[in-house]
Design an enzyme around this catalytic site. Sequence first.
Site, PDB file in Angstrom:
ATOM      1  N   MET A  26       0.822  -1.217   0.000  1.00  0.00           N
ATOM      2  CA  MET A  26       0.000   0.000   0.000  1.00  0.00           C
ATOM      3  C   MET A  26       0.859   1.271   0.000  1.00  0.00           C
ATOM      4  O   MET A  26       0.646   2.183  -0.804  1.00  0.00           O
ATOM      5  CB  MET A  26      -0.892  -0.055   1.251  1.00  0.00           C
ATOM      6  CG  MET A  26      -2.026   0.896   1.229  1.00  0.00           C
ATOM      7  SD  MET A  26      -3.300   0.472   2.437  1.00  0.00           S
ATOM      8  CE  MET A  26      -2.446   0.292   3.979  1.00  0.00           C
ATOM      9  N   LEU A  27       1.832   1.349   0.910  1.00  0.00           N
ATOM     10  CA  LEU A  27       2.655   2.563   0.973  1.00  0.00           C
ATOM     11  C   LEU A  27       3.531   2.708  -0.272  1.00  0.00           C
ATOM     12  O   LEU A  27       3.654   3.811  -0.832  1.00  0.00           O
ATOM     13  CB  LEU A  27       3.529   2.547   2.236  1.00  0.00           C
ATOM     14  CG  LEU A  27       4.518   3.709   2.332  1.00  0.00           C
ATOM     15  CD1 LEU A  27       3.798   5.057   2.288  1.00  0.00           C
ATOM     16  CD2 LEU A  27       5.365   3.600   3.593  1.00  0.00           C
ATOM     17  N   THR A  80       2.459  -7.171   7.867  1.00  0.00           N
ATOM     18  CA  THR A  80       1.730  -6.037   8.447  1.00  0.00           C
ATOM     19  C   THR A  80       0.387  -6.423   9.063  1.00  0.00           C
ATOM     20  O   THR A  80      -0.301  -5.555   9.597  1.00  0.00           O
ATOM     21  CB  THR A  80       1.514  -4.941   7.378  1.00  0.00           C
ATOM     22  OG1 THR A  80       0.792  -5.509   6.280  1.00  0.00           O
ATOM     23  CG2 THR A  80       2.838  -4.395   6.871  1.00  0.00           C
ATOM     24  N   ASP A 120       3.313   3.184  15.174  1.00  0.00           N
ATOM     25  CA  ASP A 120       2.867   3.617  16.503  1.00  0.00           C
ATOM     26  C   ASP A 120       2.744   2.435  17.470  1.00  0.00           C
ATOM     27  O   ASP A 120       2.735   2.629  18.684  1.00  0.00           O
ATOM     28  CB  ASP A 120       1.516   4.345  16.397  1.00  0.00           C
ATOM     29  CG  ASP A 120       0.428   3.511  15.727  1.00  0.00           C
ATOM     30  OD1 ASP A 120       0.760   2.614  14.915  1.00  0.00           O
ATOM     31  OD2 ASP A 120      -0.761   3.744  16.000  1.00  0.00           O
ATOM     32  N   TYR A 143       3.743  -8.009  16.634  1.00  0.00           N
ATOM     33  CA  TYR A 143       4.007  -7.083  15.529  1.00  0.00           C
ATOM     34  C   TYR A 143       4.845  -5.894  16.027  1.00  0.00           C
ATOM     35  O   TYR A 143       5.873  -5.558  15.433  1.00  0.00           O
ATOM     36  CB  TYR A 143       2.677  -6.604  14.933  1.00  0.00           C
ATOM     37  CG  TYR A 143       2.811  -5.482  13.932  1.00  0.00           C
ATOM     38  CD1 TYR A 143       3.309  -5.720  12.655  1.00  0.00           C
ATOM     39  CD2 TYR A 143       2.430  -4.178  14.257  1.00  0.00           C
ATOM     40  CE1 TYR A 143       3.436  -4.682  11.737  1.00  0.00           C
ATOM     41  CE2 TYR A 143       2.541  -3.145  13.345  1.00  0.00           C
ATOM     42  CZ  TYR A 143       3.047  -3.395  12.087  1.00  0.00           C
ATOM     43  OH  TYR A 143       3.171  -2.362  11.177  1.00  0.00           O
ATOM     44  N   TRP A 167      -2.022   3.565  11.293  1.00  0.00           N
ATOM     45  CA  TRP A 167      -3.390   3.413  10.771  1.00  0.00           C
ATOM     46  C   TRP A 167      -3.491   3.819   9.278  1.00  0.00           C
ATOM     47  O   TRP A 167      -4.268   4.705   8.913  1.00  0.00           O
ATOM     48  CB  TRP A 167      -4.358   4.274  11.594  1.00  0.00           C
ATOM     49  CG  TRP A 167      -4.543   3.894  13.032  1.00  0.00           C
ATOM     50  CD1 TRP A 167      -3.658   3.260  13.857  1.00  0.00           C
ATOM     51  CD2 TRP A 167      -5.708   4.150  13.839  1.00  0.00           C
ATOM     52  NE1 TRP A 167      -4.198   3.110  15.111  1.00  0.00           N
ATOM     53  CE2 TRP A 167      -5.451   3.644  15.139  1.00  0.00           C
ATOM     54  CE3 TRP A 167      -6.935   4.768  13.599  1.00  0.00           C
ATOM     55  CZ2 TRP A 167      -6.376   3.738  16.173  1.00  0.00           C
ATOM     56  CZ3 TRP A 167      -7.857   4.857  14.633  1.00  0.00           C
ATOM     57  CH2 TRP A 167      -7.572   4.344  15.899  1.00  0.00           C
TER      58      TRP A 167
HETATM   59  N1  LIG Z   1      -0.687  -0.659   7.272  1.00  0.00           N
HETATM   60  C1  LIG Z   1      -0.630   0.095   8.386  1.00  0.00           C
HETATM   61  O1  LIG Z   1      -1.667   0.484   8.965  1.00  0.00           O
HETATM   62  C2  LIG Z   1       0.701   0.504   8.959  1.00  0.00           C
HETATM   63  C3  LIG Z   1       0.746   1.286  10.126  1.00  0.00           C
HETATM   64  C4  LIG Z   1       1.985   1.664  10.643  1.00  0.00           C
HETATM   65  C5  LIG Z   1       3.159   1.268  10.003  1.00  0.00           C
HETATM   66  N2  LIG Z   1       3.092   0.503   8.889  1.00  0.00           N
HETATM   67  C6  LIG Z   1       4.349   0.079   8.252  1.00  0.00           C
HETATM   68  O2  LIG Z   1       4.419   0.677   6.974  1.00  0.00           O
HETATM   69  C7  LIG Z   1       5.115  -0.190   6.069  1.00  0.00           C
HETATM   70  C8  LIG Z   1       4.291  -0.378   4.815  1.00  0.00           C
HETATM   71  O3  LIG Z   1       3.026  -0.910   5.195  1.00  0.00           O
HETATM   72  P1  LIG Z   1       1.928  -1.314   4.096  1.00  0.00           P
HETATM   73  O4  LIG Z   1       0.607  -1.266   4.786  1.00  0.00           O
HETATM   74  O5  LIG Z   1       2.161  -0.566   2.827  1.00  0.00           O
HETATM   75  O6  LIG Z   1       2.305  -2.857   3.911  1.00  0.00           O
HETATM   76  P2  LIG Z   1       1.694  -3.911   2.898  1.00  0.00           P
HETATM   77  O7  LIG Z   1       0.651  -3.304   2.042  1.00  0.00           O
HETATM   78  O8  LIG Z   1       1.364  -5.125   3.698  1.00  0.00           O
HETATM   79  O9  LIG Z   1       2.959  -4.211   1.966  1.00  0.00           O
HETATM   80  C9  LIG Z   1       4.084  -4.911   2.421  1.00  0.00           C
HETATM   81  C10 LIG Z   1       4.687  -5.605   1.229  1.00  0.00           C
HETATM   82  O10 LIG Z   1       5.877  -6.294   1.662  1.00  0.00           O
HETATM   83  C11 LIG Z   1       5.856  -7.577   1.036  1.00  0.00           C
HETATM   84  N3  LIG Z   1       6.706  -8.505   1.754  1.00  0.00           N
HETATM   85  C12 LIG Z   1       6.360  -9.361   2.745  1.00  0.00           C
HETATM   86  N4  LIG Z   1       7.429 -10.095   3.114  1.00  0.00           N
HETATM   87  C13 LIG Z   1       8.466  -9.700   2.329  1.00  0.00           C
HETATM   88  C14 LIG Z   1       9.808 -10.104   2.212  1.00  0.00           C
HETATM   89  N5  LIG Z   1      10.319 -11.088   2.970  1.00  0.00           N
HETATM   90  N6  LIG Z   1      10.610  -9.478   1.302  1.00  0.00           N
HETATM   91  C15 LIG Z   1      10.108  -8.517   0.504  1.00  0.00           C
HETATM   92  N7  LIG Z   1       8.822  -8.103   0.549  1.00  0.00           N
HETATM   93  C16 LIG Z   1       8.011  -8.690   1.458  1.00  0.00           C
HETATM   94  C17 LIG Z   1       4.383  -7.951   1.071  1.00  0.00           C
HETATM   95  O11 LIG Z   1       4.119  -9.032   0.225  1.00  0.00           O
HETATM   96  P3  LIG Z   1       2.869 -10.013   0.632  1.00  0.00           P
HETATM   97  O12 LIG Z   1       1.641  -9.179   0.582  1.00  0.00           O
HETATM   98  O13 LIG Z   1       2.957 -11.064  -0.413  1.00  0.00           O
HETATM   99  O14 LIG Z   1       3.177 -10.502   2.020  1.00  0.00           O
HETATM  100  C18 LIG Z   1       3.745  -6.648   0.620  1.00  0.00           C
HETATM  101  O15 LIG Z   1       3.721  -6.527  -0.788  1.00  0.00           O
HETATM  102  C19 LIG Z   1       5.382  -1.485   6.864  1.00  0.00           C
HETATM  103  O16 LIG Z   1       6.684  -1.425   7.362  1.00  0.00           O
HETATM  104  C20 LIG Z   1       4.413  -1.407   8.025  1.00  0.00           C
HETATM  105  O17 LIG Z   1       4.890  -2.111   9.161  1.00  0.00           O
HETATM  106  C21 LIG Z   1       1.902   0.115   8.338  1.00  0.00           C
END
Ligand SMILES: NC(=O)c1ccc[n+]([C@@H]2O[C@H](COP(=O)([O-])OP(=O)(O)OC[C@H]3O[C@@H](n4cnc5c(N)ncnc54)[C@H](OP(=O)(O)O)[C@@H]3O)[C@@H](O)[C@H]2O)c1
Length: 302
Positions: A26-27, A80, A120, A143, A167
Amino acid sequence: MAARPTRNDMTTPRERPILVTGANGMLAGALRRRFGQPGGPAAPVIWTDVDELNIGDEAAVRQLVERRRCGAIINCAGLTQVDECQSRRDEAMRINGAAVGHLARAAEAVGAVLVQISTDFVFGGDEARPYVEADPPQPLNAYGESKLLGEREAARAPEHLIVRTAWLYGPHGRNFVRSICRQAALGRPLTVVNDQVGCPTYTGDLAEAIVRLMGCGARGVVHACGSEPTSWFEFAREIVRLRQSDVAVEPISSQRLGRPARRPAMSVLDCSRLAELTGYRLPGFRTSLPAYLAEMTSGEDG
Ligand SMILES: NC(=O)c1ccc[n+]([C@@H]2O[C@H](COP(=O)([O-])OP(=O)(O)OC[C@H]3O[C@@H](n4cnc5c(N)ncnc54)[C@H](OP(=O)(O)O)[C@@H]3O)[C@@H](O)[C@H]2O)c1
């Protein structure tokens, strides 16, 4: 923690490539869109997800970063799903935690800056005021623990920027807004927790903050989230209102809902440092949510 001199774009050392991991997420989707606009990087960008570069594979990380002599690595990869991390703790620690060390060592080897996205959920949620960067972390679930390990690994890179956000909602992924819209469209009454308060953050706004932080050479930890705190319940009510749906939204306590992973009751982040460094404050959800819902309606939500 002082800001570096302001530059007007995302300069990397000698315009070396920027590596983005987790590119299907997503990001990363929002970064892709933002990078194509004015102020985006002049350097080439290498977009990789797990099929091209598994960040858990240290040799592969090292090889790509050294071969392409990356100037920056933006790590958007990770596990995530918070409840899933609770049942797959070892895997969460490996990918969200230890694997960031692979990126940090590779960044150090070529003199690149590592930008790590954190959360957060590293905080315990028992403060009555917004968390500042220096507050002690106290994660409540696997997490949060894995992301805290990721922060500590990222901080081993001599040049690092850790952006804590919260979020997230936006195109290209599963998120709360989508799920509420889907259930509202089906006419299903909703039950949503009213005892967790945080800051909904539109990924497009976060991408803007990351571009600005990189542009001014920011280092260390920076909080970046939407500027209007709310509860999941109130957020759901606003989504339903904007969708002009008449489904009922009922509050429920976290305890009664009984999700596997405990969440912080209050995880609002103080984003003053971001504003000092970049002059930018992320809009609140009352500004960004209507625009995202319009994107969804027009089919732009991937
Ligand atoms: N979403 C939230 O609300 C939130 C809030 C605070 C912080 N964050 C942080 O923001 C960042 C981006 O979040 P997001 O929501 O954009 O995440 P996301 O949509 O879940 O995207 C994460 C991507 O990383 C891939 N991935 C998983 N394991 C991997 C690996 N071993 N090597 C390479 N790629 C891998 C996933 O593939 P698969 O889908 O196939 O697993 C997915 O495409 C993360 O660090 C997250 O912890 C997110």
